[in-house]
Design a protein around this motif. Structure first.
Motif, PDB file in Angstrom:
ATOM      1  N   ARG A 443      13.891   4.480  23.382  1.00  0.00           N
ATOM      2  CA  ARG A 443      12.685   5.260  23.672  1.00  0.00           C
ATOM      3  C   ARG A 443      12.274   6.024  22.412  1.00  0.00           C
ATOM      4  N   PRO A 444      10.996   5.917  21.992  1.00  0.00           N
ATOM      5  CA  PRO A 444      10.552   6.646  20.809  1.00  0.00           C
ATOM      6  C   PRO A 444      10.225   8.101  21.153  1.00  0.00           C
ATOM      7  N   MET A 445      10.108   8.920  20.119  1.00  0.00           N
ATOM      8  CA  MET A 445       9.899  10.338  20.347  1.00  0.00           C
ATOM      9  C   MET A 445       8.489  10.688  20.814  1.00  0.00           C
ATOM     10  N   ARG A 476      10.435   7.565  15.463  1.00  0.00           N
ATOM     11  CA  ARG A 476      11.683   8.296  15.687  1.00  0.00           C
ATOM     12  C   ARG A 476      12.296   7.899  17.018  1.00  0.00           C
ATOM     13  N   ARG A 477      13.589   7.642  16.990  1.00  0.00           N
ATOM     14  CA  ARG A 477      14.295   7.299  18.206  1.00  0.00           C
ATOM     15  C   ARG A 477      14.623   8.578  18.965  1.00  0.00           C
ATOM     16  N   ALA A 478      14.155   8.690  20.198  1.00  0.00           N
ATOM     17  CA  ALA A 478      14.477   9.877  21.004  1.00  0.00           C
ATOM     18  C   ALA A 478      15.714   9.632  21.854  1.00  0.00           C
TER      19      ALA A 478
END
Lengths: 512, 254
Positions: A443-445, A476-478
C-alpha cells in the motif's frame, strides 16, 4: 493536513468522478496540500438507466477548483499546470455553437445499449471489434452510447453530420470548457479515454473509420486524440479564467489508468488494484497491446507526449466493497463496513463456507450472465463470523482469478500487487490477499492515487517533474503484507473456491 | 442507609415509563402518571434530553428514549473503524515526520498495535499490526494510562519491567509522569523501552470524548530528539494528527 507546507510551485488535479468532482492540489513531493469536493445528482430515468447533468458537473468542477486553490491559500503564479482524470466511458454530446449539452450524459453503468450492442455484434458476437479495439461489445463503452443519442434525440444526426455537434467523454467536456468553450475551446481527448469508446484502433491510436461507420458515429464530431501528458491549451475565460487564466491544461487519463500512473506502475508487469465498491486491476504490459484469451480487456495504460504508448490489461470485479455493504445493509450482520474485519477475526477460518457474489452474473474471466450468487459449503457449524470471513475471501479469490488470467495472457508473473482504495484499511483482507496471491501486497502512502496520477502526468508535461524516475522517487511504501500460508492449504482452498464458482453458473435458464 | 436522591429516582421512573415498546409520551402524561408537577417533570426531562437519554419529537413535542441510552450497554469503538478513520492522517504524519507511525488501543494489560505506517524510506520493514507494547514505558501506553481509567488501573497491577536504565517502574514517579502527560496533552518515551528508540504519542477521543486510542511517532533517538528532548515540531505534528482523527470520529474541539 498536519503541517505547514513549503512554498510552491504546485500542480492541481481535477477528478471528475461518477458521484462527485474533486480538485486536489499537490506539492513537488506528491503530498496533498488541499482538497475540495462536490457531489452531483445521479439521475435514474428508468431501471438500468443512469445519467448525469453535464452542465451541473461543469459548474461543480469550477467550484471545486476555485475551492481547492482558496483552501491552499495560493494564486495562479503558484500553479504550474492542471491535470484531469475522469469517470471513464460516460458519454456526452453537446452543441459546439451554444456550448449546451443536447442530452444528459449517459453514465458508464447505464445498460440502455445492451440490445444495440447485441445487434452490432451481428453474426460475430461481442468480439466483433476486439482485434482492433481490445474490447468486447458491451454497454459500458462510449461509442454505442453516442449512437443511441443520435438515434433517439430528434434531429441530432442531421446536426451532427452538419458538424454542429461535439462528442466527448468527461475529459473532453472539461478540457473544452476549461480552454474557452464556445470561444475556441480545444476539442480533444487522450488515448486512454479514447481506448474506451470502441471507436479507436489500439494499434494506430486513431479513430477506426470502418468501426465508426459500423457503429454509426460520424467522425466529424469526434475529438482529436492526443497523448495523456501534453499541453492541450490554457485556462481561458469564465469564472476560472479570472483566477487561473493562462495555466496550462496538461493531462488527461481515465480514472483507473490515472491510478496506475499514480502508483508509478511504469514497468512491464507492474500492476495495481483499486478496491472500492467494485475492483479494477490493471497491469502494465509495456509497448505492445496483449490480446486476451481469458476475458480481460486490452487498453491503453498511458502515453507521455511523443513517447510510445504503454498498454495495459484490465480486469474488473463487479462486487467487492459492495458485498460488505450488502452484509451491512441487506443482511444487518454488521453496523459499519469496518466491523466485517472484527467479525471475521472472531474465527480462525471460513468454517467450510464460500461466498461467490455473482449478483449480476460472473465477470472476468468467466463472463457468464446466467450466473447468480451462491453461498456454498454450509453446515450447522457455520456462523455469521465464518460468512464474514468468506466475504473477505471472495474479494481475494476474485483478485487471484484475474491475476491468473493476466499471467496466462501476458506470460508475466506478478511480482507484487500495489493496492489502493477504501478497502485497503482492512488489514485481514490485505493479508488474505497476499496469502492467496502468494505475492507481496503493497500500500502506498498517498491514498489518492487517481488524482495523483493526473497531477503527475500534467507535471511531466510542463517539466515540473522531468522523468518518471522522479515520480518513482516520490512513491512511499506505507505498508506491506507478505504471504504466510502453506502452499497445500492455498491450493486446497482455491479448489474449493473454484467449485463454488461452478455452482453459480446456469442459474438463469433462458440465457446462454 | 442514606436517603436516596429524589430527582434521580424520578428520572429513572421516567425512563422506565418511556421504555417498553415504541412509546412516545407528552409532558402532561408523564407528569400525571408519576404524580409530579409539570414544571418539575419538565426540568428532569430537559436534563435527560441534554444528556441524550431522552429525545423530543420536533413535530408533536412528545418524548421518547434517546439514542444515547441504546449506546450505553454496547458502545465501544471498533478498532477497525478507528483504523479506517485514521488512515489518511497517519499516512500524512509518517510522510511529514519521516518516521513510522503507530496507532494503539488498550488490550489485556497492554497496548495493542492496530495500525502501523512504515517509515517513508526504502528500507525493509515488517508490519507490526497485532503486536503488544507495555503500558508503563511506551509513549502510547502512558497516554492511554493517563486518559483511560481502565488503562490506569491495569498499569497499577501490571508487572512494570525495567527494559533499560531509563525505564520508570516506581508507581509514584509514574503517577507524576501521567499528571504531566495530562497537563501537556502528550507523552514521550526516550529510550525507556528500547535502547536507541524514542517515541511521542497523543490521545484520540471519540464523539463522547472517551479516550479510544493513541497515535505515536517512533524513530531513532538521534533523529527524533534534539538535546535529549523530543523535537517540538514532532510533538505538534503528533498532536495535530490525534486531533484530526478525533475530529473524524466526531469529537468537538477541546
Amino acid at each position: 493536513m498536519t503541517d505547514a507546507h513549503t512554498a510552491g510551485p504546485f500542480i492541481a488535479a481535477i477528478d471528475q468522478g461518477t458521484t462527485s468532482s474533486r480538485c486536489i492540489v499537490f506539492d513537488r513531493d506528491g503530498r496533498i496540500v488541499s482538497v475540495d469536493q462536490k457531489e452531483h445528482e445521479q439521475i435514474f430515468p428508468k431501471p438500468g438507466w443512469v445519467e448525469h447533468n453535464a452542465a451541473e458537473i461543469w459548474t461543480n468542477v469550477q467550484e471545486v477548483v476555485a475551492g481547492a486553490i482558496e483552501k491552499a491559500g495560493i494564486t495562479r503564479d503558484d500553479i504550474k499546470a492542471i491535470g484531469i482524470t475522469n469517470q471513464r466511458e460516460t458519454t456526452l454530446l453537446w452543441d459546439k455553437n451554444s456550448g449546451e449539452p443536447v442530452h444528459n450524459a449517459i453514465v458508464w453503468q447505464d445498460t440502455r445499449t445492451d440490445a444495440l450492442c447485441k445487434e452490432l455484434g451481428r453474426n460475430v458476437g461481442q468480439d466483433r471489434f476486439r482485434r482492433e479495439t481490445g474490447l468486447p461489445l458491451a454497454s459500458y463503452f462510449a461509442g454505442p452510447k453516442a449512437r443511441w443519442l443520435l438515434d433517439n434525440v430528434e434531429g441530432l444526426r442531421e446536426r451532427a453530420e452538419a458538424g454542429d455537434i461535439l462528442f466527448g467523454t468527461m475529459d473532453s467536456w472539461v478540457i473544452w470548457n476549461l480552454t474557452g468553450g464556445v470561444n475556441g475551446g480545444h476539442h480533444v481527448t487522450d488515448v486512454t479515454n479514447a481506448s474506451r469508446t470502441l471507436l479507436m484502433n489500439l494499434h494506430t491510436m486513431e479513430w477506426d473509420e470502418k468501426i465508426c461507420d459500423s457503429i454509426g458515429v460520424p467522425r466529424q464530431m469526434l475529438p482529436e486524440i492526443r497523448s495523456s501528458a501534453e499541453v492541450y491549451g490554457a485556462v481561458t475565460g469564465g469564472k476560472l479564467g479570472d483566477i487561473l487564466g493562462g495555466i496550462p491544461v496538461a493531462s488527461a487519463l481515465g480514472d483507473q489508468q490515472a491510478a496506475l500512473f499514480g502508483q508509478t506502475c511504469f514497468s512491464e508487469g507492474e500492476a495495481k488494484s483499486t478496491y472500492g465498491t467494485g475492483t479494477f486491476l490493471l497491469m502494465n504490459t509495456g509497448e505492445k497491446p496483449v490480446n486476451s484469451y481469458n476475458g480481460l480487456l486490452t487498453t491503453v495504460g498511458y502515453r507521455i507526449g511523443d513517447e510510445k504508448p504503454v498498454y495495459a490489461l484490465e480486469g474488473s470485479i463487479a462486487v467487492t466493497g459492495s458485498l460488505v455493504q450488502w452484509m451491512r445493509d441487506q443482511m444487518g450482520l454488521i453496523s459499519t463496513a469496518a466491523e466485517i474485519e472484527t467479525l471475521a477475526l472472531s474465527v480462525e477460518d471460513n468454517g467450510g463456507a464460500y461466498f461467490v457474489p455473482a449478483f449480476s452474473g460472473l465477470f472476468a474471466p468467466y463472463w457468464r450472465s446466467d450466473a447468480r450468487g451462491v453461498i456454498a459449503g454450509l453446515t450447522r457449524y457455520v456462523t455469521k463470523a465464518h460468512l464474514a470471513r468468506a466475504v473477505l475471501e471472495a474479494t481475494a479469490w476474485q483478485t487471484r482469478e484475474i491475476t491468473d488470467a493476466m499471467t496466462k495472457d501476458s506470460g508475466v508473473e506478478l511480482a507484487a500487487l500495489k493496492v489502493d482504495g477504501g478497502m485497503t484499511s482492512n488489514n485481514l483482507l490485505m493479508q488474505t490477499l497476499s496469502d492467496f496471491l502468494d505475492a507481496p501486497v503493497v500500500r502506498p502512502m498517498v491514498a489518492e492515487t487517481t488524482c495523483l496520477g493526473a497531477a503527475y502526468a500534467a507535471g511531466l508535461a510542463v517539466g515540473f517533474w522531468s522523468t518518471t524516475d522522479d515520480l518513482r522517487a516520490n512513491w512511499r511504501r506505507a505498508a506491506e503484507w507478505t504471504p504466510n500460508m502453506a502452499a497445500e492449504a492455498r491450493d486446497r482452498e482455491y479448489k474449493s473456491w473454484l467449485k463454488a464458482v461452478e455452482r453459480t453458473m446456469g442459474w438463469l435458464e433462458d440465457e446462454n | 442507609m442514606a436517603r436516596n436522591i429524589q430527582s434521580l429516582e424520578r428520572a429513572a421512573a421516567m425512563l422506565r415509563l418511556l421504555g417498553g415498546g415504541e412509546r412516545r409520551l407528552g409532558l402532561s402524561d408523564i407528569a400525571s402518571s408519576l404524580g409530579l408537577a409539570k414544571g418539575t417533570a419538565h426540568g428532569i426531562l430537559r436534563t435527560l434530553q441534554q444528556e441524550g437519554f431522552v429525545e423530543q419529537d420536533a413535530a408533536s413535542g412528545r418524548y421518547q428514549l434517546g439514542a444515547e441510552l441504546l449506546r450505553l450497554g454496547t458502545t465501544y469503538l471498533d478498532v477497525h473503524e478507528l483504523r479506517s478513520r485514521a488512515l489518511v492522517w497517519t499516512d500524512d504524519l509518517a510522510r511529514s515526520s519521516g518516521e513510522s507511525v503507530y496507532l494503539g488501543v488498550l488490550h489485556q494489560h497492554g497496548v495493542l498495535i492496530v495500525h502501523h505506517v512504515f517509515r517513508p524510506d526504502d528500507s525493509r520493514q515488517v508490519l507490526e499490526v497485532g503486536a503488544m507494547q507495555p503500558l508503563h514505558s511506551t509513549a502510547l501506553g502512558k497516554v492511554l494510562s493517563a486518559y483511560d481509567p481502565v488503562a490506569h488501573s491495569e498499569l497499577m497491577e501490571a508487572e512494570r519491567k525495567e527494559f533499560t536504565a531509563r525505564t520508570i517502574s516506581d508507581l509514584d514517579a509514574l503517577e507524576g509522569v501521567l499528571d504531566l502527560t495530562r497537563a501537556r496533552g502528550y507523552a514521550a518515551d526516550v529510550e525507556e523501552t528500547w535502547e536507541g528508540i524514542a517515541s511521542v504519542a497523543a490521545p484520540i477521543h471519540d464523539r463522547r470524548r472517551m479516550p479510544v486510542g493513541a497515535v505515536a511517532v517512533t524513530g531513532a533517538v538521534e533523529r527524533v530528539c534534539a538535546d535529549g528532548e523530543m523535537r517540538a515540531g514532532l510533538i505538534a505534528a503528533v498532536r495535530d494528527c490525534a486531533r484530526a482523527v478525533s475530529r473524524d470520529l466526531g469529537a468537538g474541539w477541546f
